[in-house]
Design an enzyme around this catalytic site. Structure first.
Site, mmCIF file in Angstrom:
data_model
loop_
_atom_site.group_PDB
_atom_site.id
_atom_site.type_symbol
_atom_site.label_atom_id
_atom_site.label_comp_id
_atom_site.label_asym_id
_atom_site.label_seq_id
_atom_site.Cartn_x
_atom_site.Cartn_y
_atom_site.Cartn_z
ATOM 1 N N HIS A 121 52.518 10.298 -37.518
ATOM 2 C CA HIS A 121 53.768 10.029 -38.213
ATOM 3 C C HIS A 121 54.786 9.502 -37.222
ATOM 4 C CE1 HIS A 121 57.121 10.499 -40.968
ATOM 5 N NE2 HIS A 121 57.786 11.075 -39.971
ATOM 6 N N GLY A 154 38.299 -23.918 -53.996
ATOM 7 C CA GLY A 154 37.014 -23.295 -53.694
ATOM 8 C C GLY A 154 36.212 -24.123 -52.696
ATOM 9 N N ARG A 155 35.088 -23.561 -52.269
ATOM 10 C CA ARG A 155 34.246 -24.217 -51.273
ATOM 11 C C ARG A 155 32.804 -24.276 -51.779
ATOM 12 N NH1 ARG A 155 36.769 -24.567 -46.306
ATOM 13 N NH2 ARG A 155 34.761 -24.789 -45.283
ATOM 14 N N GLU A 169 47.662 -23.595 -60.878
ATOM 15 C CA GLU A 169 46.442 -22.794 -61.018
ATOM 16 C C GLU A 169 45.888 -22.940 -62.438
ATOM 17 O OE1 GLU A 169 44.177 -20.784 -59.309
ATOM 18 O OE2 GLU A 169 43.332 -20.596 -61.329
#
Ligand code: NAI
Length: 474
Positions: free
Chosen positions: A451, A277-278, A208
């Protein structure tokens, strides 16, 4: 030039049959508009065929495997456990083809025609569709909706061959589990698919460029995901960029990575998944023929009615910008159809669009991040509850993460909800309703939650935000 047939006339042409385009077309059909969808590939677009749906199938299947493998702690002994990857892929493909044909039926049932091919503008309200056999068909309509989606960005030098250098489509079609994989990009796709392959036994390295994963989210939401990946053996090379690669004689890829100080690192892997990314699909539409110019990043700009700068041309979904999410595209598709049908007051006006990252644990949010609110100087009160203190989470062996309710300090109106934990993708729906209806944290706190459920994390966080914590100390 291939033969051109007599033009076909419609009220509306929708270019693209993804979650934006097909939803828009269904609505247009319901409003009595004679509608055509032009789609060059399969109905359902990236999301259904090579994105959201297939990835969720592999996320589920890989979780079943890893849970069975790690079941000894809760008394499940699974010897001789194995993955049949080819079978897993064919199961996933069965789901996508069933859903895609379902969309075809929905369109047909709403009197929407579908034409397979690539559409380009030839002039206002006029498009030429190139079919798979190369033949051309002119189509004409009063209104056109551009819903052409987006494509993975390519890093220079990393050309997708879908053998060694994969985009998400290639990664979702692998018929064998790679021994080693580099994932370039620690964003949504990188972490979701990195999780899948790590669970299946691949040694995954996430590369990254920034100094943290999922940088658009508050860091404490990402931490449980990063920790769980590290526990599975995933390596995170933060602050590293992939510069180049070469194929070694044994077929492996040798990557050259560089850190922020310029130091070079080499990494040898079987497969490289690029998920950085796109970009919008706006370049092959012949937009110059109608005088429509995308912005510098390729996005087509629209107003709140999804109108472009050119009358009678609308645009929706990834091609108009972030967030690139299927449910945002679908909502825009509905609104564009309403505007075209002349519904007064129709406009894109949502208080929040949920955002989900299908990692383990899942991250789901509505509304802004805490760091964004702090930067705006917004005064808030927050309440948080950890899954580790929740009975149902313990019984599901899912104690990681927390739910957080963020409310306006003065009014108590819920501004946002953030959940990192099991089933966060499902739990976020009621939080979205709260934000959309401008509910207060007290409203959630007054709502009796069943619950034991995971949803009690939201209740407890709302109680804490209202200054009335119950199952935690002040
Ligand atoms: P992304 O924008 O989420 O992450 C890309 C990451 O790559 C960023 O962290 C960026 O810093 C990093 N990067 C960029 N260049 C790099 C380089 N040369 N080397 C190393 N790292 C680099 O993009 P992603 O994951 O490709 O997803 C694309 C879009 O698809 C997203 O915007 C999202 O909206 C959508 N999506 C949504 C999903 C969901 O809602 N669950 C699932 C999958 C995709």
């Amino acid at each position: 030039m291939a033969a051109q047939l007599a033009p076909l006339h419609y009220d509306v042409i929708v270019i693209g049959g993804g979650p934006g385009g097909y939803v828009c077309a269904i609505r247009l059909g319901q409003f009595g508009k004679k509608t055509l969808v032009v789609e060059r590939d399969k109905l359902g677009g990236v999301c259904l065929n090579v994105g959201c749906i297939p990835s969720k199938a592999l996320i589920h299947a890989s979780k079943v495997y890893s849970k069975a493998k790690g079941g000894a702690a809760i008394g499940i002994v699974a010897n001789d456990l194995a993955v049949d990857m080819a079978k897993m892929i064919s199961w996933k493909d069965g789901i996508t083809s069933k859903l895609s044909s379902g969309i075809g039926q929905l369109l047909k049932g709403n009197q929407v025609d579908v034409l397979t091919g690539s559409a380009r503008f030839a002039g206002p309200g006029r498009l030429v569709v190139t079919k798979a056999d190369g033949s051309l068909q002119e189509v004409v309509a009063q209104d056109v909706v551009i819903a052409t989606g987006s494509t993975p960005i390519q890093i220079p030098g990393f050309v997708y061959d879908q053998k060694t250098i994969l985009d998400s489509t290639g990664a979702l079609a692998l018929s064998e589990i790679p021994m080693t994989m580099a994932v370039l990009g620690g964003g949504v796709i990188g972490l979701e698919l990195g999780d899948v392959f790590a669970r299946l036994g691949t040694q995954v390295t996430v590369v990254e460029a920034m100094d943290r994963l999922l940088a658009s989210l508050d860091p404490d939401l990402v931490r449980p995901v990063q920790q769980k990946q590290a526990k599975m053996g995933v390596k995170h090379l933060l602050g590293h960029k992939a510069m180049s690669w070469q194929q070694l004689p044994d077929g492996k890829a040798e990557l050259k990575l560089q850190d922020s100080k310029g130091a070079v690192l080499k990494l040898v892997v079987d497969k490289v998944l690029v998920a950085v990314g796109r970009r919008p699909n706006s370049s092959d539409l012949g937009l110059e023929a109608v005088g429509l110019k995308p912005n510098t990043r390729g996005f087509i700009e629209v107003d709140e009615c999804l109108r472009t700068a050119i009358p009678h041309i609308f645009a929706i979904g990834d091609v108009v910008g972030q967030p690139m999410l299927a449910h945002k595209a679908s909502k825009e598709g509905e609104v564009a159809a309403e505007v075209i049908a002349g519904h007064k007051g129709a406009r894109m006006d949502v208080a929040c669009i949920p955002n989900v990252v299908y990692t383990d644990p899942e991250i789901a949010t509505v509304g802004p991040m805490l760091f964004e609110l702090e930067a705006q100087g917004k005064k808030t009160k927050t309440g948080r509850f950890h899954f580790a203190a929740l009975g149902r989470a313990m019984t599901a062996n899912a104690g990681e993460g927390f739910a957080r309710v963020i409310a306006d300090e003065k009014t108590g109106v819920v501004i946002g909800v953030q959940i990192v934990g099991a089933e966060a993708s499902e739990l976020i729906a009621s939080a979205g309703l709260a934000v959309e209806m401008a509910a207060t944290a007290q409203d959630i706190a007054l709502t009796v939650h069943a619950h034991p459920t995971l949803a009690e994390a939201l209740l407890e966080a709302a109680l804490a935000a209202s200054g009335q914590p119950l199952h935690q100390l002040k």
